[in-house]
Design a protein around this motif. Structure first.
Motif, mmCIF file in Angstrom:
data_model
loop_
_atom_site.group_PDB
_atom_site.id
_atom_site.type_symbol
_atom_site.label_atom_id
_atom_site.label_comp_id
_atom_site.label_asym_id
_atom_site.label_seq_id
_atom_site.Cartn_x
_atom_site.Cartn_y
_atom_site.Cartn_z
ATOM 1 N N ALA A 141 0.831 -1.202 0.000
ATOM 2 C CA ALA A 141 0.000 0.000 0.000
ATOM 3 C C ALA A 141 0.864 1.249 0.000
ATOM 4 O O ALA A 141 0.544 2.248 -0.678
ATOM 5 N N ARG A 142 1.965 1.223 0.736
ATOM 6 C CA ARG A 142 2.862 2.381 0.752
ATOM 7 C C ARG A 142 3.461 2.608 -0.635
ATOM 8 O O ARG A 142 3.572 3.753 -1.105
ATOM 9 N N GLU A 143 3.837 1.529 -1.324
ATOM 10 C CA GLU A 143 4.403 1.677 -2.665
ATOM 11 C C GLU A 143 3.375 2.246 -3.640
ATOM 12 O O GLU A 143 3.714 3.011 -4.544
ATOM 13 N N LEU A 144 2.106 1.874 -3.458
ATOM 14 C CA LEU A 144 1.064 2.361 -4.362
ATOM 15 C C LEU A 144 0.708 3.821 -4.101
ATOM 16 O O LEU A 144 0.368 4.557 -5.026
ATOM 17 N N LEU A 145 0.768 4.238 -2.834
ATOM 18 C CA LEU A 145 0.282 5.564 -2.460
ATOM 19 C C LEU A 145 1.389 6.591 -2.267
ATOM 20 O O LEU A 145 1.112 7.789 -2.242
ATOM 21 N N ALA A 146 2.634 6.142 -2.098
ATOM 22 C CA ALA A 146 3.732 7.084 -1.857
ATOM 23 C C ALA A 146 4.052 7.862 -3.134
ATOM 24 O O ALA A 146 3.871 7.356 -4.249
ATOM 25 N N PRO A 147 4.537 9.108 -3.010
ATOM 26 C CA PRO A 147 4.863 9.902 -4.208
ATOM 27 C C PRO A 147 6.018 9.281 -4.976
ATOM 28 O O PRO A 147 6.950 8.710 -4.412
ATOM 29 N N SER A 148 5.925 9.363 -6.293
ATOM 30 C CA SER A 148 7.012 8.956 -7.182
ATOM 31 C C SER A 148 6.888 9.769 -8.459
ATOM 32 O O SER A 148 5.816 10.298 -8.764
#
Length: 849
Positions: free
Chosen positions: A140-147
């Motif tokens: 979930a962090r990978e999907l929602l974190a800024p990139s």
């Protein structure tokens, strides 16, 4: 139980004692059965198949597909909470999350709703850990974190550490000096010093006080996102001032980014510009008396029944052909719309509704075409209120979406009525939710569509917005999207179609939910459909409320001198069927107008009715005297009807009046028929009987067909039916919600498997490595299980079944005889019998369960 209490319970269940959980599996292992059951109920995809143990459950709950599905079912505020956790340190204390959600000034509404949002994330295994160490699941962090490829909905960019990775030491020292910080000896301390400056409100404010006004304007454009900007090789002085002090950090030769810490200072600590802890309200836009709403809806319900019946009556002898790619052609849809006197999109809805209710299907023949099913005849025999509930229930549960007809799919192909690719699994949920929101209003109240769409977007912000694979690209704010008037997301379009279709079907009247519609949706307001018993009870209740509102069918018409008959209301079926043959429908509405013509009267005579029968029928069913012109019309057509006889020779015309045959031969219009006189009373024709029959009728004669025996043929409507067909099965949206029996069995299996996988066995020099099956000789295996049977202890075995699948099990042997061991299997939670030759090895447990 309130949200705060649930949060507290989850806080305790995930280990707040001396040993906090180190992984999601440990956190789930500390949960009670009720909490695990709630998780499996909220995320039923975790049960397909049933996990072997808690570790496998945790692994499956952290997969990308499962996490995306769970995120799509979050409301806007809970999703905002997850997005804030994605930009917070990992792990983050609850106070840090609260600061990101409320900002420096605080927000009582957000503070009140935040514990509930955290509880939802924790209940659905998207968040774990105690309140002092909140951890968002890594996926979930990978999907929602800024990139750079997937910007965060928060509008925040990378942290100072992420943005400065690879920065040269010399550049670091220049940045620290420009920001007024002492030099450091390594990049790690430099990152720490710059981040501490940005996080210190007083020092950061003092630094910004020295910034040029143009530099502050640049920051204002980037602060709420996107945080990236393009610069030239020689940037303007305001940009250079920001870049020198680390307020803008280079990510490439021509791109800079506002670091997260600096943006949070400029936002007063808030992760979102507008947190939305409270769902948008749905208020009445118009109010009517409930009696007016029910009467309007009942009238439209009866019209819906009449329209479906008229549609299938039009296709009674076989409807349009099925396209090679499936579905109804555009030309046939236009013809159907003209026959029903409705727009094409409305005709498409009625066709799809009849198909969803199982009243219409393809016949499956070589020259495939659509026709009514045998279920249609059963439907005709039902009372009107039961006919309506069957249609309304089929509409409520159907995943086929008529509103898509005429649009294009991903490959640019036009979607046809009754064709493939019309199923949208979200449609039943949206329909149920729309009706539930309407049911929450006072009786007789019609909501504003804009408010309805705003509420639906808040409840499922990621659904239908194309964010299934990239939750970061959520839909725009509800208010902005609603203001455009053309919602692009699928859920909003389905909601608008639902409001239109509910009005057409009579579920609503004047935009307000009717009493029978409210009863029908009593179980439909839940996220999933109710049980069959609940659905049947709701349908019966709706039918009982609708029955008194449906007008009683009439047994009479009003005949008028202009050769018309007025039906002041719905007619009883025998009267309506006979009148449909005897007259043509001229206009519809509250009162139907029928017109008598020579062709319609001849049609009735062809169906086997005599002139005396027609006179008697009209006299019995007319409240007004039979007009003399109508009597003359029937007698005149009857006098000519059958005077000529046509049979197959190829064809012939027979008449006792040779003068009439001479008149036909002399008429130039008869030349295409190829007529010649065989006898004074017989003409032969080169045309077939059907063509000859129509040709003479077009010349003004009234011939009748006859059989080979010389009897008059009676023309009756031929009812063509398909073989028995079942209604199309709705396409489910993921795995169905498990029932209590399945949940109980799954929990027992998971607990038993967890016991087997975590059981500690005694140390032995020859013990198998962790993860491998134990290996012992046959004699050792037999001796160990016999000893366990005598002492009543449990052992750990490796077992290979008949299919060659290997597994580890914890068993308590009960009896050993005949090459088999009968034991209570803790893994399966039942007594089983195992062949000894399939046991690879056995080991004693340190502590028997």
């Amino acid at each position: 139980m309130g949200t705060g209490e649930r949060n507290q319970e989850a806080h305790v269940s995930e280990g707040t004692g001396a040993t906090p959980p180190r992984t999601l599996a440990e956190a789930l292992r500390h949960r009670g059965d009720a909490s695990l059951a709630a998780l499996l109920r909220a995320r039923p995809d975790l049960l397909s198949p049933v996990p072997n143990d808690v570790s496998q459950l945790a692994t499956r709950a952290a997969t990308r597909a499962s996490v995306v599905r769970a995120l799509e079912r979050l409301d806007r505020f809970t999703l905002q909470t997850a997005e804030a956790l994605a930009v917070a340190p990992d792990p983050a204390p609850y106070e840090a999350l609260r600061a990101l959600m409320t900002g420096d000034d605080g927000d009582p509404a957000v503070e009140a709703a935040l514990p509930g949002a955290v509880a939802v994330l924790r209940d659905q295994a998207l968040l774990w850990g105690a309140d002092d160490r909140l951890r968002l699941v890594r996926t979930a962090r990978e999907l929602l974190a800024p990139s750079p490829t997937h910007p965060s909905p928060t509008g925040l960019g990378p942290t100072v550490a992420e943005a400065t990775a690879g920065m040269s030491p010399g550049r670091w020292q220049e940045t620290l000096a420009a920001a007024g910080l002492p030099p450091t000896h390594d990049p790690v301390s430099a990152v720490t010093a710059l981040a501490e400056l940005f996080n210190d409100r007083a020092r950061m404010s003092a630094l910004l006080d020295t910034a040029p006004p143009e530099a502050l304007m640049v920051l204002e454009r980037l602060v709420w996102g996107p945080p990236y900007g393009e610069v030239t090789s020689d940037p303007a002085p305001p940009v250079r001032w920001l870049r020198d002090r680390g307020l803008l950090l280079p990510t490439s030769l021509r791109t800079v980014v506002l670091p997260r810490e600096a943006a949070l200072h400029l936002r007063a600590g808030r992760a979102h510009r507008v947190p939305e802890p409270v769902p948008p309200s749905v208020e009445p836009a118009h109010s009517y008396r409930p009696q007016v709403v029910d009467s309007t809806a009942a009238g439209q319900a009866y019209t819906a029944l009449a329209t479906v019946e008229e549609l299938l009556k039009d296709w009674n002898e076989g409807g349009p052909a099925v396209l090679r790619s499936g579905g109804l052609s555009v030309r046939d849809l236009k013809r159907t719309a003209a026959a029903l006197d409705v727009p094409e999109h409305t005709a498409a809805f009625w066709v799809e509704l009849a198909y969803a209710a199982g009243l219409l299907a393809s016949d499956g023949e070589a020259s495939e075409r659509y026709a009514a099913t045998p279920a249609y005849d059963e439907w005709l025999d039902l009372p009107p209120q039961d006919q309506w509930t069957r249609l309304a229930t089929a509409w409520l549960h159907a995943t086929r979406t008529a509103g898509l007809i005429g649009s294009q799919d991903a490959k640019g192909r036009v979607l046809a009525a009754l064709g493939p690719d019309l199923d949208r699994s979200a449609a039943p949920e949206v329909r149920r939710r729309v009706l539930a929101l309407m049911a929450g209003l006072p009786e007789g109240s019609a909501p504003a569509p804009e408010q309805m769409l705003a509420r639906l977007r808040w409840e499922r912000p990621l659904r239908g917005a194309g964010a299934a694979t990239a939750p970061a690209s959520a839909s725009p704010p509800a208010s902005a999207a609603a203001s455009t008037g053309t919602p692009g997301d699928l859920r909003s379009r389905i909601a608008l179609w639902t409001l239109t279709e509910a009005e057409l079907l009579g579920v609503t009247g004047r935009g307000a939910l009717s009493s029978h519609g409210r009863a029908l949706s009593a179980t439909g307001g839940a996220p999933t459909r109710g049980s069959d018993v609940e659905e049947a009870a709701a349908a019966a209740s709706a039918a009982a409320l609708l029955a008194p509102l449906i007008p009683e069918p009439l047994d009479h018409v009003l005949l008028q001198a202009d050769l018309t008959a007025v039906a002041p209301g719905p007619l009883r079926r025998p009267l309506a069927d006979t009148l449909d043959v005897l007259a043509d429908v001229e206009s519809k509405g509250g009162a139907t107008v029928y017109r008598f013509t020579p062709a319609s009267v001849r049609r009735a005579l062809d169906a086997g009715r005599a002139a005396s029968d027609l006179h008697t029928f009209l006299a019995e069913h007319s409240r007004t005297p039979v007009p003399q012109p109508l009597t003359y019309l029937i007698d005149d057509v009857a006098r000519k009807h059958g005077h000529l006889r046509i049979g197959a020779a190829s064809a012939y015309v027979r008449c006792d009046d040779d003068a009439m045959l001479g008149e036909i031969l002399a008429d130039k219009r008869s030349q295409p028929l190829g007529l010649r006189r065989l006898a004074p009373t017989v003409l032969a024709a080169q045309s077939d009987p059907g063509t000859l029959l129509e040709g003479l009728r077009s010349m003004g004669f009234a011939p009748a067909a006859e059989s080979a025996a010389g009897d008059v043929l009676i023309t009756r409507a031929h009812a063509y039916r398909t073989p028995p067909r079942t209604a199309p099965v709705p396409v489910p949206e993921g795995p169905p919600t498990p029932d209590e029996t399945l949940l109980g069995a799954a929990l027992r299996a998971i607990r038993a498997g967890d016991m087997a996988s975590t059981a500690v066995r005694k140390e032995a020099p020859e013990a198998a490595p962790v993860g491998e099956l134990p290996r012992t000789s046959s004699a050792e295996t037999l001796a160990t299980v016999q000893a366990a049977a005598l002492t009543g202890s449990a052992v750990w075995i490796g077992y290979v079944n008949a299919d060659g699948a290997a597994s580890q099990r914890v068993i308590a042997p009960v009896r050993v005889e005949g090459g088999f061991v009968t034991a209570y299997d803790h893994t399966a939670d039942e007594v089983r019998t195992y062949p000894l030759h399939r046991i690879t090895g056995v080991a004693e447990l340190a502590d028997s369960p």
